[in-house]
Design a protein around this motif. Structure first.
Motif, PDB file in Angstrom:
ATOM      1  N   MET A  99     110.399  50.933 -31.824  1.00 18.95           N
ATOM      2  CA  MET A  99     111.687  50.279 -31.630  1.00 18.95           C
ATOM      3  C   MET A  99     112.761  51.124 -32.304  1.00 18.95           C
ATOM      4  N   ASP A 100     113.889  51.248 -31.639  1.00 16.77           N
ATOM      5  CA  ASP A 100     115.037  51.972 -32.184  1.00 16.77           C
ATOM      6  C   ASP A 100     115.459  51.315 -33.492  1.00 16.77           C
ATOM      7  N   SER A 101     115.628  52.115 -34.546  1.00 20.57           N
ATOM      8  CA  SER A 101     115.945  51.554 -35.868  1.00 20.57           C
ATOM      9  C   SER A 101     117.296  50.859 -35.883  1.00 20.57           C
ATOM     10  N   SER A 102     118.254  51.289 -35.071  1.00 19.81           N
ATOM     11  CA  SER A 102     119.556  50.618 -35.046  1.00 19.81           C
ATOM     12  C   SER A 102     119.441  49.216 -34.444  1.00 19.81           C
ATOM     13  N   ILE A 103     118.567  49.054 -33.461  1.00 20.77           N
ATOM     14  CA  ILE A 103     118.340  47.727 -32.883  1.00 20.77           C
ATOM     15  C   ILE A 103     117.583  46.857 -33.866  1.00 20.77           C
ATOM     16  N   HIS A 104     116.597  47.415 -34.521  1.00 16.07           N
ATOM     17  CA  HIS A 104     115.796  46.669 -35.490  1.00 16.07           C
ATOM     18  C   HIS A 104     116.671  46.116 -36.613  1.00 16.07           C
ATOM     19  N   ALA A 105     117.662  46.876 -37.050  1.00 15.31           N
ATOM     20  CA  ALA A 105     118.533  46.436 -38.144  1.00 15.31           C
ATOM     21  C   ALA A 105     119.430  45.274 -37.727  1.00 15.31           C
ATOM     22  N   VAL A 106     119.715  45.142 -36.446  1.00 17.17           N
ATOM     23  CA  VAL A 106     120.615  44.102 -35.951  1.00 17.17           C
ATOM     24  C   VAL A 106     119.888  42.772 -35.741  1.00 17.17           C
ATOM     25  N   VAL A 107     118.609  42.792 -35.538  1.00 16.98           N
ATOM     26  CA  VAL A 107     117.861  41.583 -35.189  1.00 16.98           C
ATOM     27  C   VAL A 107     118.077  40.445 -36.177  1.00 16.98           C
ATOM     28  N   PRO A 108     117.965  40.636 -37.503  1.00 21.42           N
ATOM     29  CA  PRO A 108     118.204  39.504 -38.409  1.00 21.42           C
ATOM     30  C   PRO A 108     119.626  38.937 -38.267  1.00 21.42           C
ATOM     31  N   ASP A 109     120.627  39.801 -38.063  1.00 21.69           N
ATOM     32  CA  ASP A 109     121.990  39.321 -37.867  1.00 21.69           C
ATOM     33  C   ASP A 109     122.105  38.525 -36.577  1.00 21.69           C
ATOM     34  N   ALA A 110     121.388  38.933 -35.552  1.00 16.49           N
ATOM     35  CA  ALA A 110     121.431  38.216 -34.280  1.00 16.49           C
ATOM     36  C   ALA A 110     120.851  36.816 -34.436  1.00 16.49           C
ATOM     37  N   TYR A 111     119.758  36.701 -35.183  1.00 17.98           N
ATOM     38  CA  TYR A 111     119.175  35.382 -35.425  1.00 17.98           C
ATOM     39  C   TYR A 111     120.114  34.503 -36.240  1.00 17.98           C
ATOM     40  N   ALA A 112     120.776  35.067 -37.212  1.00 11.96           N
ATOM     41  CA  ALA A 112     121.750  34.314 -38.007  1.00 11.96           C
ATOM     42  C   ALA A 112     122.902  33.847 -37.136  1.00 11.96           C
ATOM     43  N   ALA A 113     123.383  34.711 -36.262  1.00 12.54           N
ATOM     44  CA  ALA A 113     124.479  34.353 -35.359  1.00 12.54           C
ATOM     45  C   ALA A 113     124.060  33.229 -34.419  1.00 12.54           C
ATOM     46  N   MET A 114     122.850  33.293 -33.916  1.00  9.19           N
ATOM     47  CA  MET A 114     122.362  32.225 -33.037  1.00  9.19           C
ATOM     48  C   MET A 114     122.331  30.895 -33.775  1.00  9.19           C
ATOM     49  N   GLY A 115     121.975  30.927 -35.048  1.00 11.48           N
ATOM     50  CA  GLY A 115     121.978  29.703 -35.850  1.00 11.48           C
ATOM     51  C   GLY A 115     123.372  29.101 -35.940  1.00 11.48           C
ATOM     52  N   TRP A 116     124.370  29.960 -36.142  1.00 10.91           N
ATOM     53  CA  TRP A 116     125.761  29.487 -36.214  1.00 10.91           C
ATOM     54  C   TRP A 116     126.193  28.898 -34.877  1.00 10.91           C
ATOM     55  N   ILE A 117     125.816  29.530 -33.787  1.00 11.31           N
ATOM     56  CA  ILE A 117     126.192  29.032 -32.463  1.00 11.31           C
ATOM     57  C   ILE A 117     125.501  27.701 -32.177  1.00 11.31           C
ATOM     58  N   GLU A 118     124.228  27.586 -32.559  1.00 13.95           N
ATOM     59  CA  GLU A 118     123.509  26.325 -32.379  1.00 13.95           C
ATOM     60  C   GLU A 118     124.151  25.208 -33.193  1.00 13.95           C
ATOM     61  N   GLU A 119     124.514  25.494 -34.448  1.00 14.71           N
ATOM     62  CA  GLU A 119     125.181  24.496 -35.285  1.00 14.71           C
ATOM     63  C   GLU A 119     126.522  24.092 -34.673  1.00 14.71           C
ATOM     64  N   PHE A 120     127.284  25.071 -34.214  1.00 19.20           N
ATOM     65  CA  PHE A 120     128.575  24.809 -33.600  1.00 19.20           C
ATOM     66  C   PHE A 120     128.404  23.900 -32.387  1.00 19.20           C
ATOM     67  N   SER A 121     127.439  24.212 -31.540  1.00 16.58           N
ATOM     68  CA  SER A 121     127.198  23.417 -30.330  1.00 16.58           C
ATOM     69  C   SER A 121     126.809  21.985 -30.673  1.00 16.58           C
ATOM     70  N   GLU A 122     125.939  21.826 -31.639  1.00 18.38           N
ATOM     71  CA  GLU A 122     125.507  20.485 -32.040  1.00 18.38           C
ATOM     72  C   GLU A 122     126.667  19.693 -32.647  1.00 18.38           C
ATOM     73  N   LEU A 123     127.445  20.327 -33.513  1.00 19.59           N
ATOM     74  CA  LEU A 123     128.593  19.644 -34.107  1.00 19.59           C
ATOM     75  C   LEU A 123     129.633  19.278 -33.050  1.00 19.59           C
ATOM     76  N   ALA A 124     129.816  20.135 -32.061  1.00 22.98           N
ATOM     77  CA  ALA A 124     130.749  19.843 -30.974  1.00 22.98           C
ATOM     78  C   ALA A 124     130.288  18.606 -30.216  1.00 22.98           C
ATOM     79  N   ARG A 125     129.019  18.560 -29.905  1.00 19.30           N
ATOM     80  CA  ARG A 125     128.477  17.396 -29.194  1.00 19.30           C
ATOM     81  C   ARG A 125     128.653  16.130 -30.009  1.00 19.30           C
ATOM     82  N   LEU A 126     128.341  16.197 -31.303  1.00 17.11           N
ATOM     83  CA  LEU A 126     128.467  15.025 -32.160  1.00 17.11           C
ATOM     84  C   LEU A 126     129.920  14.572 -32.295  1.00 17.11           C
ATOM     85  N   ALA A 127     130.834  15.522 -32.467  1.00 18.56           N
ATOM     86  CA  ALA A 127     132.250  15.182 -32.625  1.00 18.56           C
ATOM     87  C   ALA A 127     132.798  14.551 -31.345  1.00 18.56           C
ATOM     88  N   ILE A 128     132.391  15.064 -30.206  1.00 19.88           N
ATOM     89  CA  ILE A 128     132.874  14.539 -28.928  1.00 19.88           C
ATOM     90  C   ILE A 128     132.277  13.163 -28.641  1.00 19.88           C
TER      91      ILE A 128
END
Length: 77
Positions: free
Chosen positions: A1-30
């Motif tokens: 695996m390309d080392s530049s892609i490998h370094a981004v993977v943990p950040d991508a998972y963290a970003a997905m967590g933020w998007i999931e939280e945002f989506s859930e909070l949006a649903r709850l607020a609405i």
């Protein structure tokens, strides 16, 4: 695996967590119609996350279609 892609993977998972939280909070607020205090708490948490997601460029590539949510985010700018 390309080392530049490998370094981004943990950040991508963290970003997905933020998007999931945002989506859930949006649903709850609405969906929350009975408890104004609870709805305001959801909205406050949602807007905290929106600051970071906006800075990351998410809203440049994702359209918010729900009118109330879109208005909430536009008002928070």
């Amino acid at each position: 695996m390309d080392s530049s892609i490998h370094a981004v993977v943990p950040d991508a998972y963290a970003a997905m967590g933020w998007i999931e939280e945002f989506s859930e909070l949006a649903r709850l607020a609405i969906d929350e119609e009975d408890d104004e205090v609870l709805r305001a708490r959801y909205e406050n948490e949602l807007l905290k996350r929106a600051v970071y997601l906006r800075a990351a460029g998410l809203f440049d590539v994702v359209e918010i279609r729900h009118p109330a949510l879109r208005a909430m985010l536009d008002d928070a700018r």
